[in-house]
Design an enzyme around this catalytic site. Structure first.
Site, PDB file in Angstrom:
ATOM      1  N   CYS A   1      47.697  83.220  48.672  1.00 29.31           N
ATOM      2  CA  CYS A   1      49.109  83.600  48.574  1.00 29.31           C
ATOM      3  C   CYS A   1      49.863  83.034  49.794  1.00 29.31           C
ATOM      4  CB  CYS A   1      49.221  85.117  48.466  1.00 29.31           C
ATOM      5  SG  CYS A   1      50.862  85.747  48.066  1.00 29.31           S
TER       6      CYS A   1
ATOM      7  N   HIS B   1      48.207  84.996  39.338  1.00 32.01           N
ATOM      8  CA  HIS B   1      48.299  85.095  40.783  1.00 32.01           C
ATOM      9  C   HIS B   1      47.343  86.189  41.271  1.00 32.01           C
ATOM     10  CE1 HIS B   1      50.384  84.206  44.521  1.00 32.01           C
ATOM     11  NE2 HIS B   1      50.459  85.498  44.780  1.00 32.01           N
TER      12      HIS B   1
ATOM     13  N   ASP C   1      50.050  81.694  36.819  1.00 43.03           N
ATOM     14  CA  ASP C   1      50.646  82.213  38.054  1.00 43.03           C
ATOM     15  C   ASP C   1      52.165  82.115  37.970  1.00 43.03           C
ATOM     16  OD1 ASP C   1      51.519  82.745  40.659  1.00 43.03           O
ATOM     17  OD2 ASP C   1      49.807  81.748  41.579  1.00 43.03           O
TER      18      ASP C   1
END
Length: 275
Positions: free
Chosen positions: A132, A225, A194
């Site tokens: 991330c 994600h 994602d």
């Protein structure tokens, strides 16, 4: 391989409050070999700082024979404790992400690399990884010539150039300038579902890296994600896929920092087209 856990509070120059950054260190422990040396890996966290999932991920890397440094990203704003994975914690982490200066992110990476290189159990061969926000920070860490490989999991804000105060980072601009060309190996891993990095964003990152002739492996997998987060993943954790990609990452680390191959030499040999 057994592991140990400790931390170092390292002075910073860019923290406006003069507070140090806490860098957690997870290292291999081989009984009977007190002078053993290992390669180092900087593991950058999500917007929630060094949480349980990040620590476990780093611990797995350390158990493979690497000294792992995990920086507490938001030392300018609060202590090194994990930020909760709830709505308030998410809002707080996202707010900090765009309040922190871009140069301060880079200073954190430099300090983590410096720390690894100073440890008596690290041989100075360094790689980086993260997820991330941490995926973007691992990407930027690759600008440091000491970093021989970076494996970036679902890195956010690279395609939109919105990391840091002002939401105007220069990550892809630096790639276009050649700041990654001829340096370490880069691995970009994204889930095709994602929502944080859409297809157009992934395509932009891939094209920019390839146009700049960066040594890159670009993986797109069937995942959302945060698919490697084994806690509070909101139904997105894929343990089997995580295990597979962890093995891929370790192969990259073994090949790039696990062995001393000497200085890299550019090869001009043309690949033969054969069946």
């Amino acid at each position: 391989m057994l592991i140990t856990k400790t931390y170092h509070d390292v002075p910073t120059k860019l923290d406006p409050n003069g507070r140090p950054i806490r860098i957690f260190v997870i290292a291999p422990n081989v009984p009977g070999y007190p002078n053993a040396k290992f390669p180092g890996v900087v593991c950058f966290s999500e917007i929630y700082q060094v949480t349980g999932p990040v620590e476990r991920f780093a611990g797995q890397i350390a158990s493979e024979g690497y000294v792992v440094a995990c920086p507490s990203t938001y030392h300018e704003f609060e202590g090194p404790e994990p930020i909760p994975y709830d709505a308030e914690g998410t809002d707080r982490g996202n707010r900090y992400k765009v309040e922190k200066e871009l140069a301060a992110y880079d200073e954190d990476a430099t300090l983590a690399i410096d720390l690894l290189c100073s440890l008596k159990n690290c041989n100075g061969r360094i790689a980086a990884t993260g997820m991330c926000l941490g995926g973007h920070l691992a990407f930027r860490a690759a600008f440091d010539r000491r970093v021989l490989a970076s494996v970036c999991f679902f890195a956010t804000d690279i395609h939109s150039a919105t990391l840091g105060k002002g939401k105007n980072d220069d990550s892809l601009a630096r790639v276009r300038k050649g700041d990654l060309t001829g340096k370490g190996e880069l691995v970009m891993i994204f889930g095709k579902q994602d929502t944080h990095v859409p297809r157009e964003g992934r395509d932009l990152i891939r094209k920019t890296l390839e146009d700049a002739n960066v040594t890159t492996t670009f993986l797109e997998v069937q995942a959302q994600h945060a698919f490697i987060r084994d806690e509070s993943s909101k139904g997105r954790w894929d343990a089997a896929l995580t295990r597979s990609l962890f093995g891929f990452m370790i192969e990259v680390f073994e090949r790039t920092i696990g062995r001393d191959l000497g200085e890299r030499a550019e090869e001009s040999n043309k690949i033969e087209h054969v069946c």
